[in-house]
Design a protein around this motif. Structure first.
Motif, short mmCIF file in Angstrom:
data_model
loop_
_atom_site.label_atom_id
_atom_site.label_comp_id
_atom_site.label_asym_id
_atom_site.label_seq_id
_atom_site.Cartn_x
_atom_site.Cartn_y
_atom_site.Cartn_z
N LEU A 43 0.97 -1.13 -0.06
CA LEU A 43 0.02 0.07 0.22
C LEU A 43 0.79 1.22 0.20
CD1 LEU A 43 -2.66 -0.98 2.48
CD2 LEU A 43 -2.99 -0.82 -0.13
N CYS A 44 2.00 1.19 0.57
CA CYS A 44 3.12 2.34 0.16
C CYS A 44 3.21 2.96 -1.36
CB CYS A 44 4.65 1.98 0.90
SG CYS A 44 4.31 1.69 2.65
N LEU A 45 2.85 2.08 -2.19
CA LEU A 45 3.06 2.48 -3.49
C LEU A 45 1.86 3.59 -3.87
CD1 LEU A 45 3.41 -1.13 -5.35
CD2 LEU A 45 5.20 0.76 -5.01
N ILE A 46 1.00 3.70 -2.96
CA ILE A 46 -0.09 4.73 -3.22
C ILE A 46 0.48 6.15 -2.66
CG2 ILE A 46 -2.44 5.46 -2.59
CD1 ILE A 46 -3.13 2.55 -1.85
N PRO A 47 0.40 7.15 -3.84
CA PRO A 47 1.00 8.35 -3.45
C PRO A 47 0.22 8.99 -2.40
CG PRO A 47 0.80 8.04 -5.80
CD PRO A 47 -0.01 6.87 -5.30
N TRP A 53 1.46 5.54 5.82
CA TRP A 53 1.35 4.04 5.75
C TRP A 53 2.78 3.46 6.14
CZ3 TRP A 53 -2.28 1.13 6.73
CH2 TRP A 53 -2.24 -0.37 6.62
N ILE A 54 3.86 4.31 5.86
CA ILE A 54 5.18 3.82 6.12
C ILE A 54 5.40 3.80 7.78
CG2 ILE A 54 6.43 4.53 4.10
CD1 ILE A 54 7.37 6.94 5.78
N PHE A 55 4.74 4.66 8.50
CA PHE A 55 4.58 4.72 9.83
C PHE A 55 3.78 3.73 10.47
CE2 PHE A 55 5.86 9.01 8.81
CZ PHE A 55 6.73 9.11 9.79
N VAL A 56 2.58 3.12 9.76
CA VAL A 56 2.03 1.97 10.20
C VAL A 56 2.69 0.59 9.87
CG1 VAL A 56 -0.09 0.59 9.52
CG2 VAL A 56 -0.08 2.95 9.64
N CYS A 57 3.76 0.60 8.75
CA CYS A 57 4.53 -0.50 8.50
C CYS A 57 5.48 -0.54 9.43
CB CYS A 57 5.28 -0.34 7.25
SG CYS A 57 3.87 -0.50 5.84
N GLY A 58 6.07 0.51 9.92
CA GLY A 58 6.99 0.51 11.09
C GLY A 58 6.54 -0.24 12.37
N ALA A 59 5.02 0.35 12.82
CA ALA A 59 4.49 -0.10 13.94
C ALA A 59 4.04 -1.42 14.08
CB ALA A 59 3.54 1.13 14.44
N LYS A 60 3.36 -1.83 13.16
CA LYS A 60 2.77 -3.14 12.89
C LYS A 60 3.60 -4.26 12.29
CE LYS A 60 -1.06 -3.31 14.25
NZ LYS A 60 -1.54 -3.60 15.57
N GLY A 61 4.74 -3.76 11.73
CA GLY A 61 5.49 -4.73 10.71
C GLY A 61 5.79 -6.22 11.46
N ASN A 62 6.27 -6.15 12.76
CA ASN A 62 6.69 -7.28 13.19
C ASN A 62 5.42 -8.10 13.39
OD1 ASN A 62 9.42 -6.91 13.48
ND2 ASN A 62 9.17 -6.24 15.47
N GLU A 63 4.18 -7.53 13.83
CA GLU A 63 3.28 -8.53 14.24
C GLU A 63 2.52 -9.02 12.66
OE1 GLU A 63 -0.18 -6.43 16.32
OE2 GLU A 63 1.36 -4.99 17.11
N TRP A 64 2.83 -8.36 11.56
CA TRP A 64 2.40 -8.79 10.41
C TRP A 64 3.41 -10.15 9.94
CZ3 TRP A 64 2.33 -3.51 7.65
CH2 TRP A 64 1.21 -2.77 8.05
#
Length: 118
Positions: A43-47, A53-64
């Motif tokens: 979803l980071c491909l969406i301008p 979303w990069i902050f969501v990835c950083g925060a939730k990435g380990n869980e995913w």
């Protein structure tokens, strides 16, 4: 810990020690997502949306990654993510330094232009 215990750990619930910030997911979101078989970072491909979303990835990435991965135990998971975290943090620091240098360079050019006009 034997394999039966490992299967119980990775039954869909996320251990507390996994729920941490992931610099790799933040900085290398798309590559990290593909490497960890979790595709929400695409979803980071969406301008514009990607700024949040990069902050969501950083925060939730380990869980995913924990939910999608087939890790034997938390230590194995942490060892895999440690490489991503180290690379992501280094890239983040390099980016901050480059942005500061860029701003200083642009400031110097503007100051030189203003001084040459006067």
């Amino acid at each position: 810990m034997d394999q039966n215990d490992a299967r119980v750990i990775n039954n869909g619930s996320v251990p507390t020690e996994v729920k941490k910030w992931n610099w790799g997911a933040f900085q290398f979101n798309i590559a990290w997502g593909l490497g960890n078989k979790t595709y929400l970072p695409l979803l980071c491909l969406i301008p514009i949306f990607n700024i949040v979303w990069i902050f969501v990835c950083g925060a939730k990435g380990n869980e995913w990654a924990w939910k999608k991965g087939n890790y034997q135990d938390v230590q194995t998971f942490k060892a895999v993510q440690a490489t991503w975290n180290r690379a992501g943090l280094i890239m983040f620091l390099i980016t901050v330094v480059l942005v500061v240098l860029y701003i200083a360079f642009i400031g110097a050019i503007i100051a030189a232009l203003v001084n040459s006009v006067n």
